[in-house]
Scaffold this active site. Sequence first.
Site, mmCIF file in Angstrom:
data_model
loop_
_atom_site.group_PDB
_atom_site.id
_atom_site.type_symbol
_atom_site.label_atom_id
_atom_site.label_comp_id
_atom_site.label_asym_id
_atom_site.label_seq_id
_atom_site.Cartn_x
_atom_site.Cartn_y
_atom_site.Cartn_z
ATOM 1 N N THR A 141 95.695 19.932 183.721
ATOM 2 C CA THR A 141 96.732 20.893 184.105
ATOM 3 C C THR A 141 97.280 20.590 185.495
ATOM 4 O O THR A 141 96.709 19.800 186.237
ATOM 5 C CB THR A 141 96.147 22.320 184.112
ATOM 6 N N ASP A 142 98.393 21.241 185.837
ATOM 7 C CA ASP A 142 98.915 21.140 187.199
ATOM 8 C C ASP A 142 99.170 22.542 187.744
ATOM 9 O O ASP A 142 98.879 23.536 187.087
ATOM 10 C CB ASP A 142 100.165 20.252 187.249
ATOM 11 N N ALA A 143 99.705 22.595 188.973
ATOM 12 C CA ALA A 143 99.865 23.877 189.649
ATOM 13 C C ALA A 143 100.866 24.792 188.948
ATOM 14 O O ALA A 143 100.989 25.967 189.308
ATOM 15 C CB ALA A 143 100.276 23.658 191.108
ATOM 16 N N GLY A 144 101.582 24.292 187.957
ATOM 17 C CA GLY A 144 102.444 25.141 187.140
ATOM 18 C C GLY A 144 101.625 25.925 186.110
ATOM 19 O O GLY A 144 102.171 26.772 185.398
ATOM 20 N N GLY A 145 100.339 25.619 186.005
ATOM 21 C CA GLY A 145 99.450 26.349 185.099
ATOM 22 C C GLY A 145 99.426 25.760 183.699
ATOM 23 O O GLY A 145 98.800 26.307 182.794
#
Lengths: 137, 137, 137, 137
Positions: free
Chosen positions: D14-18
């Site tokens: 995952t990334d900080a965008g969820g």
Amino acid sequence: MTFELPIQVFWEDTDAGGIVYYANYLCFFERARTNWLRSLGISQRQLKESIGGMFVVSKCAIQYLHPARIEDELIVSATLQAASAAQLTIAQQARRRGANGAASELLCQSTVHLAWVNAVTLRPARIPGYLIEKMRS
Amino acid sequence: MTFELPIQVFWEDTDAGGIVYYANYLCFFERARTNWLRSLGISQRQLKESIGGMFVVSKCAIQYLHPARIEDELIVSATLQAASAAQLTIAQQARRRGANGAASELLCQSTVHLAWVNAVTLRPARIPGYLIEKMRS
Amino acid sequence: MTFELPIQVFWEDTDAGGIVYYANYLCFFERARTNWLRSLGISQRQLKESIGGMFVVSKCAIQYLHPARIEDELIVSATLQAASAAQLTIAQQARRRGANGAASELLCQSTVHLAWVNAVTLRPARIPGYLIEKMRS
Amino acid sequence: MTFELPIQVFWEDTDAGGIVYYANYLCFFERARTNWLRSLGISQRQLKESIGGMFVVSKCAIQYLHPARIEDELIVSATLQAASAAQLTIAQQARRRGANGAASELLCQSTVHLAWVNAVTLRPARIPGYLIEKMRS
């Protein structure tokens, strides 16, 4: 108007075939898009925190022409091709950096389509008009 | 009480040295911790959404004993060693899967310390007591 | 003698917790070591191709003090602490880049031990003496 | 004849965008292709060591329809669409795993083209005929 970012190939980018792993070009392309936006004064972190939206990739097509190896230096570019409230179309290339420092042999190229979503619901929304204006200017 | 997760080595995990890249064992260890928690009925996604907290690694020490190569099959383990409101201590190992399917040669081991933070402010907080109880039972 | 490399945090480096994923600091540290070696005229690609050997991490200990977020700019350092034919010991830090461009708040630090292996057999071997001399000079 | 591989979404994906970072679907697709080949008795590691060749992706097109989140369980598929001595064409999908364990909502799909190269020179070559026969049978 093409934005260019130099990117160095590290161990982490390669695989046991001795070349850059194919998914990692998408990371390189994303870095170039991020810094292109920053060069326009657009911070994706601030957009997410202030207006609660973010760009997501909706579609991309990639051609792999020549492999890159560890310690290669690349020039990765992003060129806005079209911008509407529904999507951005961005042409991207990864070229080997030549002896003179400029981009030379084309290794990988992609056309990337970006859409805009609400950062909480992840529902599609219109790209804010002032972002498109900044990109076009 | 040791939790074990089989993990297969794919191209993405290796580097141009022909072996698993050293950072990727931390991914493998995290997968084992995640599924150990899930085996106890603990969903990190639900914790983040419901009580607004999450585990973060505060410290770890890693030893690399033998390399893993593409298509190797590993058994990756997580064993709770200590649990307090301040931190969890978890011993982890990656072993090659032997011909009989059981873990054999030790490739990499780590002691990982986890703390708890507020998911928004990222400030340290006490690990919720009922999580520790679930882990100890 | 400390080598410093500026590193920007991109989407790929973060996880759903909104912060840099813990394994990725090992990538950042490796980038700093690679470019420290290059600053000494040492190319790991050439070493592998010419003398058939490569460095591998044998051990490391990492402390995570504060999280980094997307679009943070870091200064990542590598400092040689000890060098013998058996192993190198390298101290590494990731600091947030302050307003003046210099390294400020310490986010993550590690002590990394490197050994040398034959690139084909992966058997341990002595680190070539001329590499150690270059590092010490 | 479709090959299916269950894949669980971990923090690393995952990334900080969820949500799952867009490049990581290419890792998922590669895992499914690797295990499809293994199900046919084809080991890419053995091919590289014995006949000195390997598959590389020459082209792919990807559509991102819905995001995946941490702890989602996916079913990732690979379906051979065409095979010649010059290239393989493989259709791939990532679907969310439904309550009944079967693949449901389509999240991401791709058409991937594979070519064959000499593992040392990286020069294009014909795909060995017996591999194509195994795939067609």
